[in-house]
Design a protein around this motif. Structure first.
Motif, short mmCIF file in Angstrom:
data_model
loop_
_atom_site.label_atom_id
_atom_site.label_comp_id
_atom_site.label_asym_id
_atom_site.label_seq_id
_atom_site.Cartn_x
_atom_site.Cartn_y
_atom_site.Cartn_z
N THR A 1 0.91 -1.31 -0.16
CA THR A 1 0.00 0.07 -0.03
C THR A 1 0.89 1.29 -0.04
O THR A 1 1.87 1.39 0.66
CB THR A 1 -0.97 -0.04 1.34
OG1 THR A 1 -1.82 -1.24 1.11
CG2 THR A 1 -1.79 1.26 1.22
N THR B 1 1.82 5.05 0.94
CA THR B 1 1.44 5.83 1.94
C THR B 1 1.23 7.21 1.32
O THR B 1 1.28 7.48 0.23
CB THR B 1 2.70 6.17 2.75
OG1 THR B 1 3.58 6.67 2.11
CG2 THR B 1 3.27 4.81 3.56
N GLU C 1 4.13 9.19 -0.02
CA GLU C 1 4.87 8.66 -1.20
C GLU C 1 3.64 9.01 -2.41
O GLU C 1 4.34 9.19 -3.60
CB GLU C 1 4.60 6.97 -1.26
CG GLU C 1 5.98 6.54 -0.33
CD GLU C 1 5.73 5.00 -0.03
OE1 GLU C 1 6.74 4.55 0.19
OE2 GLU C 1 4.78 4.62 0.06
N GLU C 2 2.43 9.06 -2.20
CA GLU C 2 1.51 9.60 -3.05
C GLU C 2 1.70 11.01 -3.32
O GLU C 2 1.73 11.23 -4.73
CB GLU C 2 0.21 9.16 -2.53
CG GLU C 2 -0.94 9.54 -3.60
CD GLU C 2 -1.21 8.23 -4.34
OE1 GLU C 2 -0.65 8.16 -5.52
OE2 GLU C 2 -1.84 7.37 -3.96
#
Length: 463
Positions: A23, A25, A28-29
């Motif tokens: 997934t 974070t 990071e997005e």
């Protein structure tokens, strides 16, 4: 459970119980590019049966595991779906993706852009507040000022000189709750000074609401300049295909709604009660996203203008190509403006309203805010109302539609079709004349668009 640990249920979107190990974070997005976020943000295939495309969750309600599961959702201890009018997995991805494109947390999708605008104004001015705005808005928005909001006890004031921040400052009254502007106005492409207006609003402890429909988050992110709430008609360029109606409301998460000007956010309400049946305020359960949380919990949930899962899906498909579409459309728009400039020199056009026009009066603001290109809507005037009708009737490639931001190029008469709610005085103040034509530039070959405009003008002037 303390209020600090209560899940921000209404604003946060439900996640699958089968969390993926990879997934992404939020941090990071945020580091990913706009195009990447537009394609991938808010969606993990592992949480949706590994479907590559976001599934359409065509369901009204959701199976509850047991009574405890139901209690956790109802008391805002757990973020999960319970009924599609409140949240839906397909719509959740759309909300998360749009939030990621703006770098914020709170986002609520609505059934239309006008619902997004109206719900935002009701949310801000509940109980008799006032909205300060201009006539440089979509006609349907202006109509709510006279036909809807007064019946709900909400007043609307029009700023005398919308180009002057001091005029806004002087027009604010003790019960003014929000400033409302379009970042790029429909149809004359007037760019608002978002940063200056945010400073004025915050000086008085009130919010700035920006309708960013024409610009989209690709051309400008109003939150970067101090906006508190941003609304869209996702029907337009965010979707880009003219196949679904929708809207969205986003909030910055930075405004202090406990400053005394917004008692509705501090008021304890039964809707937000705990499992012990203790009333709470929206600020207690959603301290970082109170505006969108209250808008979802009270207005969308109880008044009902929620989007369908299928419309959310169609909007997601369009959003994936937003950058690519606008990159081509903005380039084509500038070429079309260049052609219209030639026609003005030939005496066929009397005025052009677009940042690419040589005499555009808001160029400095356009260059400040629209750093990735100018918008794709062009308005221009011909010499008479009858000539306008002839030009529109002679168009063959441009479609006559009451929409904009479509991948197909569109033309319309704003005086008659898109802004008929404005009185003649209001139209004059807004700068819309009986001979104004509005174009929305799409993805057709630019030479074909220019050829169509040329033959339409030839036909109109030959007559």
């Amino acid at each position: 459970m303390s209020t600090e640990t209560i899940v921000d249920t209404i604003a946060a979107q439900p996640a699958s119980s089968a969390a993926a190990s990879n997934t992404i974070t939020a941090a990071e997005e945020a580091r990913r590019s706009f195009a990447t976020r537009a394609l991938r943000a808010g969606y993990d295939p592992a949480e949706h049966a590994n479907a590559s495309s976001v599934p359409i969750y065509a369901t009204a309600a959701y199976q509850l595991r047991d009574e405890e599961h139901a209690t956790q959702i109802a008391s805002f201890e757990l973020a999960d779906n319970i009924y599609t009018r409140i949240s839906n997995p397909t719509t959740n991805v759309l909300e998360q993706r749009l939030a990621a494109l703006h770098g914020v947390e709170g986002a609520v999708a609505t059934a239309s852009g006008l619902a997004a605008v109206t719900y935002s104004l009701l949310n801000a001015a509940l109980g008799g507040g006032r909205i300060l705005t201009t006539y440089r808005l979509y006609g349907g928005t202006v109509a709510t000022f006279s036909d809807v909001l007064p019946d709900y006890g909400i007043g609307v004031d029009i700023v005398p000189n919308p180009d002057d921040p001091e005029s806004w400052n002087a027009a604010i009254l003790p019960d003014t709750k929000a400033l409302l502007v379009e970042s790029v106005s429909n149809p004359l492409s007037i760019v608002a000074d978002i940063e200056a207006l945010a400073a004025v609003a915050h000086k008085h402890g009130i919010i700035l609401i920006v309708d960013n429909t024409l610009a989209t988050p690709y051309l400008v992110n109003p939150f970067e300049y101090g906006a508190d709430v941003v609304v869209y008609s996702t029907t337009k360029a965010i979707n880009g295909h003219g196949n679904a109606i929708g809207g969205v409301v986003l909030e910055s998460g930075a405004f202090d709604y406990a400053n005394g000007n917004y008692p509705q956010f501090e008021r304890k309400e039964w809707f937000f009660k705990s499992r012990e049946r203790v009333e709470r305020s929206v600020l207690e359960i959603a301290p970082t996203t109170p505006f969108t949380s209250r808008l979802r919990g009270i207005l969308v949930t109880l008044l009902g203008a929620a989007p369908s899962p299928f419309d959310s899906y169609l909007t997601l498909i369009g959003l994936e190509t937003l950058k690519a579409r606008l990159a081509q459309e903005t380039a084509s728009t500038e070429r079309v403006v260049g052609f219209l400039e030639e026609q003005r020199e030939a005496g066929r056009i009397t005025a052009i309203y677009h940042p690419a026009a040589h005499d555009y009066p808001y160029r400095e603001l356009a260059d400040k805010y629209l750093t990735r290109g100018y918008d794709t809507v062009i308005a221009f005037d011909v010499d008479t109302e009858e000539r306008k009708r002839r030009v529109l009737d002679a168009l063959r490639l441009f479609s006559l539609q009451a929409n904009l931001g479509d991948s197909k190029s569109l033309a319309i008469d704003p005086f008659v079709v898109t802004h008929p709610e404005l009185t003649l005085d209001e139209l004059r103040i807004a700068g819309i004349t009986p001979s104004t034509i509005r174009l929305s530039i799409g993805l057709e070959e630019t030479d074909d668009l220019i050829a169509d405009l040329r033959q339409a003008l030839d036909s109109a002037y030959a007559a």
